[in-house]
Design a protein around this motif. Sequence first.
Motif, PDB file in Angstrom:
ATOM      1  N   GLN A   1       0.902  -1.131   0.269  1.00 20.73           N
ATOM      2  CA  GLN A   1      -0.076  -0.172   0.096  1.00 20.73           C
ATOM      3  C   GLN A   1       0.942   1.285  -0.151  1.00 20.73           C
ATOM      4  N   ALA A   2       0.708   2.157  -1.008  1.00 19.24           N
ATOM      5  CA  ALA A   2       1.461   3.299  -0.948  1.00 19.24           C
ATOM      6  C   ALA A   2       0.916   4.476  -0.098  1.00 19.24           C
ATOM      7  N   GLN A   3       2.081   4.980   0.753  1.00 14.64           N
ATOM      8  CA  GLN A   3       1.450   5.972   1.747  1.00 14.64           C
ATOM      9  C   GLN A   3       2.797   6.713   2.119  1.00 14.64           C
ATOM     10  N   LEU A   4       2.548   7.946   2.582  1.00 10.61           N
ATOM     11  CA  LEU A   4       3.233   8.905   3.204  1.00 10.61           C
ATOM     12  C   LEU A   4       3.282   8.750   4.814  1.00 10.61           C
ATOM     13  N   VAL A   5       4.323   8.952   5.396  1.00  6.74           N
ATOM     14  CA  VAL A   5       4.082   9.023   6.711  1.00  6.74           C
ATOM     15  C   VAL A   5       4.931  10.079   7.354  1.00  6.74           C
ATOM     16  N   GLU A   6       4.470  10.773   8.141  1.00  9.38           N
ATOM     17  CA  GLU A   6       5.174  11.774   8.965  1.00  9.38           C
ATOM     18  C   GLU A   6       5.497  11.460  10.378  1.00  9.38           C
ATOM     19  N   SER A   7       6.643  11.944  10.731  1.00  6.85           N
ATOM     20  CA  SER A   7       7.046  11.797  12.277  1.00  6.85           C
ATOM     21  C   SER A   7       7.967  12.910  12.676  1.00  6.85           C
ATOM     22  N   GLY A   8       8.232  13.103  13.993  1.00  8.08           N
ATOM     23  CA  GLY A   8       9.186  14.047  14.523  1.00  8.08           C
ATOM     24  C   GLY A   8       8.416  15.249  15.053  1.00  8.08           C
ATOM     25  N   GLY A   9       6.933  15.361  15.061  1.00  6.49           N
ATOM     26  CA  GLY A   9       6.353  16.328  15.742  1.00  6.49           C
ATOM     27  C   GLY A   9       6.322  16.045  17.126  1.00  6.49           C
ATOM     28  N   GLY A  10       5.954  17.024  18.015  1.00 10.12           N
ATOM     29  CA  GLY A  10       5.889  16.999  19.484  1.00 10.12           C
ATOM     30  C   GLY A  10       5.542  18.393  20.007  1.00 10.12           C
ATOM     31  N   LEU A  11       5.910  18.464  21.327  1.00 12.67           N
ATOM     32  CA  LEU A  11       5.833  19.733  22.261  1.00 12.67           C
ATOM     33  C   LEU A  11       7.355  20.406  22.168  1.00 12.67           C
ATOM     34  N   VAL A  12       7.401  21.572  21.887  1.00  8.72           N
ATOM     35  CA  VAL A  12       8.673  22.270  22.007  1.00  8.72           C
ATOM     36  C   VAL A  12       8.557  23.737  22.436  1.00  8.72           C
ATOM     37  N   ALA A  24       8.145   7.772   2.421  1.00  5.52           N
ATOM     38  CA  ALA A  24       7.214   6.924   1.651  1.00  5.52           C
ATOM     39  C   ALA A  24       7.437   5.606   1.680  1.00  5.52           C
ATOM     40  N   SER A  25       6.119   4.844   1.610  1.00  3.29           N
ATOM     41  CA  SER A  25       6.331   3.490   1.716  1.00  3.29           C
ATOM     42  C   SER A  25       5.340   2.891   0.430  1.00  3.29           C
ATOM     43  N   GLY A  26       5.901   1.977  -0.251  1.00  2.00           N
ATOM     44  CA  GLY A  26       5.303   1.321  -1.396  1.00  2.00           C
ATOM     45  C   GLY A  26       5.493   2.216  -2.680  1.00  2.00           C
ATOM     46  N   PHE A  27       6.172   3.140  -2.608  1.00  2.00           N
ATOM     47  CA  PHE A  27       6.555   3.921  -3.874  1.00  2.00           C
ATOM     48  C   PHE A  27       7.761   4.645  -3.679  1.00  2.00           C
ATOM     49  N   THR A  28       8.423   5.141  -4.629  1.00  2.00           N
ATOM     50  CA  THR A  28       9.521   5.944  -4.603  1.00  2.00           C
ATOM     51  C   THR A  28       9.245   7.568  -4.805  1.00  2.00           C
ATOM     52  N   LEU A  29      10.060   8.076  -4.090  1.00  2.00           N
ATOM     53  CA  LEU A  29       9.715   9.628  -4.135  1.00  2.00           C
ATOM     54  C   LEU A  29      10.631  10.235  -5.129  1.00  2.00           C
ATOM     55  N   ASP A  30      11.444   9.535  -5.870  1.00  2.00           N
ATOM     56  CA  ASP A  30      12.479  10.129  -6.862  1.00  2.00           C
ATOM     57  C   ASP A  30      11.805  11.114  -7.828  1.00  2.00           C
ATOM     58  N   TYR A  31      10.570  10.940  -8.117  1.00  2.00           N
ATOM     59  CA  TYR A  31      10.140  11.803  -9.351  1.00  2.00           C
ATOM     60  C   TYR A  31       8.971  12.655  -8.823  1.00  2.00           C
ATOM     61  N   TYR A  32       8.629  12.735  -7.462  1.00  2.00           N
ATOM     62  CA  TYR A  32       7.920  13.622  -7.073  1.00  2.00           C
ATOM     63  C   TYR A  32       8.211  14.835  -6.411  1.00  2.00           C
ATOM     64  N   GLY A  33       7.637  15.959  -6.856  1.00  2.00           N
ATOM     65  CA  GLY A  33       7.727  17.195  -5.787  1.00  2.00           C
ATOM     66  C   GLY A  33       7.132  16.816  -4.477  1.00  2.00           C
ATOM     67  N   ILE A  34       7.746  17.497  -3.224  1.00  2.00           N
ATOM     68  CA  ILE A  34       7.287  17.283  -1.970  1.00  2.00           C
ATOM     69  C   ILE A  34       6.806  18.517  -1.254  1.00  2.00           C
ATOM     70  N   GLY A  35       5.740  18.587  -0.634  1.00  2.00           N
ATOM     71  CA  GLY A  35       5.561  19.905  -0.008  1.00  2.00           C
ATOM     72  C   GLY A  35       5.170  19.602   1.452  1.00  2.00           C
ATOM     73  N   TRP A  36       5.254  20.519   2.201  1.00  2.00           N
ATOM     74  CA  TRP A  36       4.580  20.581   3.784  1.00  2.00           C
ATOM     75  C   TRP A  36       3.713  21.516   3.777  1.00  2.00           C
ATOM     76  N   PHE A  37       2.604  21.198   4.520  1.00  2.00           N
ATOM     77  CA  PHE A  37       1.285  22.055   4.504  1.00  2.00           C
ATOM     78  C   PHE A  37       1.214  22.119   6.101  1.00  2.00           C
ATOM     79  N   ARG A  38       0.471  22.888   6.456  1.00  2.00           N
ATOM     80  CA  ARG A  38       0.042  23.028   7.870  1.00  2.00           C
ATOM     81  C   ARG A  38      -1.129  23.407   8.027  1.00  2.00           C
TER      82      ARG A  38
END
Length: 121
Positions: A1-12, A24-38
């Motif tokens: 199953q292709a998916q993106l998993v974020e980690s590293g958040g917390g209280l600071v 990314a799991s189940g696919f390679t990020l090589d040809y994808y642009g990646i964005g962070w949103f909040r």
Amino acid sequence: QAQLVESGGGLVQPGGSLRLSCTASGFTLDYYGIGWFRQAPGKEREPVSCITYNSDTTYYADSVKGRFTISRDNAKNTVYLQMNSLNAEDTAVYYCAARSPGRPWLHPDYWGQGTQVTVSS
């Protein structure tokens, strides 16, 4: 199953740092642009930063310029967001998204499930 998993958040504490990861799991990020949103409570999701598939171009929202740095390690299938000098306005759920060339950021190919970042003393 292709998916993106974020980690590293917390209280600071204000002024502190965190590094978010988007893997990314189940696919390679090589040809994808990646964005962070909040998305903060009661607000719409907003773009924070993005990076092209080959890292030749990056974008930062004005609110994070000079404090956040986006990078990627295609060998690890991971994109990072280094966040420094954090303040309360950075409190939000942070999401990563993967977009294939030509696809609009409003409709990326994949979204992660989000990771909570809370900046508080």
